[in-house]
Design a protein around this motif. Structure first.
Motif, mmCIF file in Angstrom:
data_model
loop_
_atom_site.group_PDB
_atom_site.id
_atom_site.type_symbol
_atom_site.label_atom_id
_atom_site.label_comp_id
_atom_site.label_asym_id
_atom_site.label_seq_id
_atom_site.Cartn_x
_atom_site.Cartn_y
_atom_site.Cartn_z
ATOM 1 N N GLY A 66 -30.655 42.990 4.725
ATOM 2 C CA GLY A 66 -31.002 42.189 5.892
ATOM 3 C C GLY A 66 -30.694 40.709 5.765
ATOM 4 O O GLY A 66 -31.027 39.928 6.650
ATOM 5 N N TYR A 67 -30.065 40.291 4.672
ATOM 6 C CA TYR A 67 -29.761 38.869 4.459
ATOM 7 C C TYR A 67 -28.260 38.616 4.447
ATOM 8 O O TYR A 67 -27.509 39.348 3.808
ATOM 9 C CB TYR A 67 -30.350 38.367 3.131
ATOM 10 N N ARG A 68 -27.847 37.567 5.142
ATOM 11 C CA ARG A 68 -26.499 37.015 5.037
ATOM 12 C C ARG A 68 -26.649 35.814 4.095
ATOM 13 O O ARG A 68 -27.034 34.733 4.530
ATOM 14 C CB ARG A 68 -25.981 36.566 6.401
ATOM 15 N N LEU A 69 -26.388 36.041 2.845
ATOM 16 C CA LEU A 69 -26.696 35.067 1.800
ATOM 17 C C LEU A 69 -25.720 33.897 1.807
ATOM 18 O O LEU A 69 -24.502 34.086 1.831
ATOM 19 C CB LEU A 69 -26.673 35.774 0.441
ATOM 20 N N ASN A 70 -26.290 32.671 1.790
ATOM 21 C CA ASN A 70 -25.466 31.470 1.724
ATOM 22 C C ASN A 70 -24.929 31.277 0.312
ATOM 23 O O ASN A 70 -25.668 31.410 -0.664
ATOM 24 C CB ASN A 70 -26.275 30.230 2.126
ATOM 25 N N VAL A 71 -23.658 30.958 0.225
ATOM 26 C CA VAL A 71 -22.991 30.677 -1.043
ATOM 27 C C VAL A 71 -22.790 29.164 -1.113
ATOM 28 O O VAL A 71 -22.247 28.560 -0.193
ATOM 29 C CB VAL A 71 -21.629 31.405 -1.132
ATOM 30 N N ARG A 72 -23.250 28.554 -2.189
ATOM 31 C CA ARG A 72 -23.190 27.096 -2.373
ATOM 32 C C ARG A 72 -22.179 26.722 -3.450
ATOM 33 O O ARG A 72 -21.842 27.532 -4.300
ATOM 34 C CB ARG A 72 -24.568 26.570 -2.774
ATOM 35 N N GLY A 121 -16.856 27.944 -8.552
ATOM 36 C CA GLY A 121 -17.417 27.021 -7.569
ATOM 37 C C GLY A 121 -18.248 27.678 -6.486
ATOM 38 O O GLY A 121 -18.494 27.088 -5.439
ATOM 39 N N GLU A 122 -18.737 28.913 -6.727
ATOM 40 C CA GLU A 122 -19.547 29.629 -5.748
ATOM 41 C C GLU A 122 -20.807 30.180 -6.423
ATOM 42 O O GLU A 122 -20.718 30.983 -7.352
ATOM 43 C CB GLU A 122 -18.757 30.777 -5.107
ATOM 44 N N TYR A 123 -21.975 29.740 -5.917
ATOM 45 C CA TYR A 123 -23.260 30.128 -6.489
ATOM 46 C C TYR A 123 -24.199 30.673 -5.425
ATOM 47 O O TYR A 123 -24.217 30.178 -4.294
ATOM 48 C CB TYR A 123 -23.947 28.919 -7.148
ATOM 49 N N VAL A 124 -25.007 31.669 -5.807
ATOM 50 C CA VAL A 124 -26.068 32.191 -4.953
ATOM 51 C C VAL A 124 -27.356 32.237 -5.771
ATOM 52 O O VAL A 124 -27.326 32.420 -6.992
ATOM 53 C CB VAL A 124 -25.741 33.598 -4.395
ATOM 54 N N SER A 125 -28.489 32.065 -5.094
ATOM 55 C CA SER A 125 -29.768 32.140 -5.784
ATOM 56 C C SER A 125 -30.028 33.573 -6.224
ATOM 57 O O SER A 125 -29.902 34.518 -5.440
ATOM 58 C CB SER A 125 -30.901 31.673 -4.873
ATOM 59 N N ASP A 126 -30.442 33.721 -7.473
ATOM 60 C CA ASP A 126 -30.749 35.041 -8.028
ATOM 61 C C ASP A 126 -31.956 35.670 -7.343
ATOM 62 O O ASP A 126 -32.152 36.876 -7.436
ATOM 63 C CB ASP A 126 -30.986 34.922 -9.537
ATOM 64 N N SER A 127 -32.730 34.891 -6.607
ATOM 65 C CA SER A 127 -33.901 35.432 -5.913
ATOM 66 C C SER A 127 -33.511 36.327 -4.742
ATOM 67 O O SER A 127 -34.358 37.007 -4.166
ATOM 68 C CB SER A 127 -34.822 34.301 -5.430
ATOM 69 N N TYR A 128 -32.226 36.350 -4.387
ATOM 70 C CA TYR A 128 -31.718 37.204 -3.311
ATOM 71 C C TYR A 128 -30.808 38.313 -3.820
ATOM 72 O O TYR A 128 -30.224 39.049 -3.025
ATOM 73 C CB TYR A 128 -30.940 36.361 -2.287
ATOM 74 N N ARG A 147 -19.642 29.405 2.014
ATOM 75 C CA ARG A 147 -19.491 30.532 2.944
ATOM 76 C C ARG A 147 -20.797 31.298 2.965
ATOM 77 O O ARG A 147 -21.722 30.993 2.209
ATOM 78 C CB ARG A 147 -18.337 31.448 2.534
ATOM 79 N N SER A 148 -20.886 32.302 3.824
ATOM 80 C CA SER A 148 -22.038 33.202 3.854
ATOM 81 C C SER A 148 -21.545 34.616 3.604
ATOM 82 O O SER A 148 -20.504 35.018 4.139
ATOM 83 C CB SER A 148 -22.748 33.141 5.207
ATOM 84 N N LEU A 149 -22.287 35.359 2.810
ATOM 85 C CA LEU A 149 -21.922 36.747 2.536
ATOM 86 C C LEU A 149 -22.396 37.622 3.696
ATOM 87 O O LEU A 149 -23.433 37.344 4.300
ATOM 88 C CB LEU A 149 -22.573 37.219 1.236
ATOM 89 N N PRO A 150 -21.678 38.682 4.001
ATOM 90 C CA PRO A 150 -22.095 39.580 5.091
ATOM 91 C C PRO A 150 -23.310 40.414 4.694
ATOM 92 O O PRO A 150 -23.671 40.497 3.520
ATOM 93 C CB PRO A 150 -20.864 40.462 5.307
ATOM 94 N N LEU A 151 -23.920 41.039 5.675
ATOM 95 C CA LEU A 151 -25.013 41.975 5.406
ATOM 96 C C LEU A 151 -24.520 43.072 4.466
ATOM 97 O O LEU A 151 -23.348 43.458 4.508
ATOM 98 C CB LEU A 151 -25.503 42.607 6.707
ATOM 99 N N ASN A 152 -25.414 43.559 3.617
ATOM 100 C CA ASN A 152 -25.123 44.651 2.671
ATOM 101 C C ASN A 152 -24.055 44.304 1.635
ATOM 102 O O ASN A 152 -23.384 45.193 1.115
ATOM 103 C CB ASN A 152 -24.732 45.931 3.421
#
Length: 96
Positions: free
Chosen positions: A23-29, A75-82, A40-45
Protein backbone atom coordinates in the motif's frame (compact mmCIF):
# COMPACT_ATOMS: atom_id res chain seq x y z
CA UNK A 1 35.51 -10.11 -21.09
CA UNK A 2 32.12 -11.48 -22.15
CA UNK A 3 32.31 -14.07 -19.37
CA UNK A 4 32.84 -11.32 -16.79
CA UNK A 5 29.76 -9.47 -18.07
CA UNK A 6 27.66 -12.61 -17.75
CA UNK A 7 28.90 -13.26 -14.22
CA UNK A 8 27.91 -9.75 -13.13
CA UNK A 9 24.46 -10.13 -14.72
CA UNK A 10 23.90 -13.47 -12.98
CA UNK A 11 24.98 -12.01 -9.63
CA UNK A 12 22.65 -9.04 -10.05
CA UNK A 13 19.76 -11.27 -11.14
CA UNK A 14 20.21 -13.45 -8.04
CA UNK A 15 20.38 -10.55 -5.57
CA UNK A 16 18.00 -10.88 -2.63
CA UNK A 17 14.96 -8.66 -3.09
CA UNK A 18 12.89 -7.35 -0.20
CA UNK A 19 9.25 -6.22 -0.41
CA UNK A 20 8.20 -2.64 0.29
CA UNK A 21 5.28 -2.40 2.74
CA UNK A 22 1.96 -3.09 1.00
CA UNK A 23 0.00 0.00 0.00
CA UNK A 24 3.00 2.37 -0.07
CA UNK A 25 4.60 4.22 -2.97
CA UNK A 26 7.95 4.61 -1.26
CA UNK A 27 9.94 7.81 -1.78
CA UNK A 28 13.54 7.30 -2.86
CA UNK A 29 15.97 9.97 -1.62
CA UNK A 30 19.47 10.94 -2.71
CA UNK A 31 20.78 10.40 0.83
CA UNK A 32 19.83 8.80 4.17
CA UNK A 33 17.16 11.26 5.31
CA UNK A 34 13.97 13.05 4.33
CA UNK A 35 15.89 16.33 3.94
CA UNK A 36 17.66 14.89 0.88
CA UNK A 37 16.08 15.55 -2.54
CA UNK A 38 13.45 13.16 -3.84
CA UNK A 39 14.89 11.05 -6.67
CA UNK A 40 11.76 9.05 -7.55
CA UNK A 41 8.91 7.08 -5.99
CA UNK A 42 8.63 3.31 -6.15
CA UNK A 43 5.34 1.83 -7.41
CA UNK A 44 2.94 -0.14 -5.24
CA UNK A 45 4.08 -3.72 -4.53
CA UNK A 46 7.72 -2.90 -5.33
CA UNK A 47 10.64 -5.01 -4.21
CA UNK A 48 14.16 -3.68 -3.70
CA UNK A 49 17.65 -5.14 -3.78
CA UNK A 50 19.75 -3.63 -0.99
CA UNK A 51 23.39 -3.12 -1.99
CA UNK A 52 24.45 -1.56 1.32
CA UNK A 53 22.99 0.21 4.35
CA UNK A 54 23.79 3.45 6.15
CA UNK A 55 22.68 5.15 9.35
CA UNK A 56 20.82 8.44 8.96
CA UNK A 57 17.60 10.16 9.99
CA UNK A 58 15.27 8.18 12.28
CA UNK A 59 11.97 7.36 10.56
CA UNK A 60 8.85 5.54 11.76
CA UNK A 61 7.06 3.35 9.22
CA UNK A 62 4.97 0.18 9.07
CA UNK A 63 7.94 -1.96 10.16
CA UNK A 64 8.90 0.15 13.17
CA UNK A 65 11.22 3.04 13.95
CA UNK A 66 14.78 2.94 12.65
CA UNK A 67 17.67 5.08 11.50
CA UNK A 68 18.79 2.50 8.92
CA UNK A 69 18.58 3.52 5.26
CA UNK A 70 18.87 1.06 2.41
CA UNK A 71 20.86 1.89 -0.72
CA UNK A 72 18.93 0.42 -3.65
CA UNK A 73 21.07 2.00 -6.42
CA UNK A 74 23.92 4.51 -6.53
CA UNK A 75 22.64 7.71 -4.90
CA UNK A 76 19.23 6.17 -4.06
CA UNK A 77 18.12 5.48 -0.47
CA UNK A 78 14.89 4.33 1.19
CA UNK A 79 14.08 4.10 4.88
CA UNK A 80 14.37 0.54 6.17
CA UNK A 81 11.19 1.15 8.18
CA UNK A 82 9.24 0.61 4.93
CA UNK A 83 11.15 -2.47 3.73
CA UNK A 84 10.43 -5.96 5.09
CA UNK A 85 13.90 -7.39 5.67
CA UNK A 86 12.89 -9.59 8.60
CA UNK A 87 15.52 -7.94 10.79
CA UNK A 88 15.83 -4.92 13.06
CA UNK A 89 19.53 -4.70 12.18
CA UNK A 90 21.66 -4.54 9.08
CA UNK A 91 21.09 -7.18 6.39
CA UNK A 92 23.72 -5.83 3.97
CA UNK A 93 27.21 -4.34 4.32
CA UNK A 94 27.53 -0.76 5.55
CA UNK A 95 27.83 1.80 2.76
CA UNK A 96 31.19 3.52 2.43
Amino acid sequence: MAAEGRAVAVTAANATRYPVAPGYRLNVRSGPGTQYPLVRSLPLNATVAISCQKYGETVTGPYGTTNIWDSIAPGEYVSDSYVHTGSDGLVAPRCA
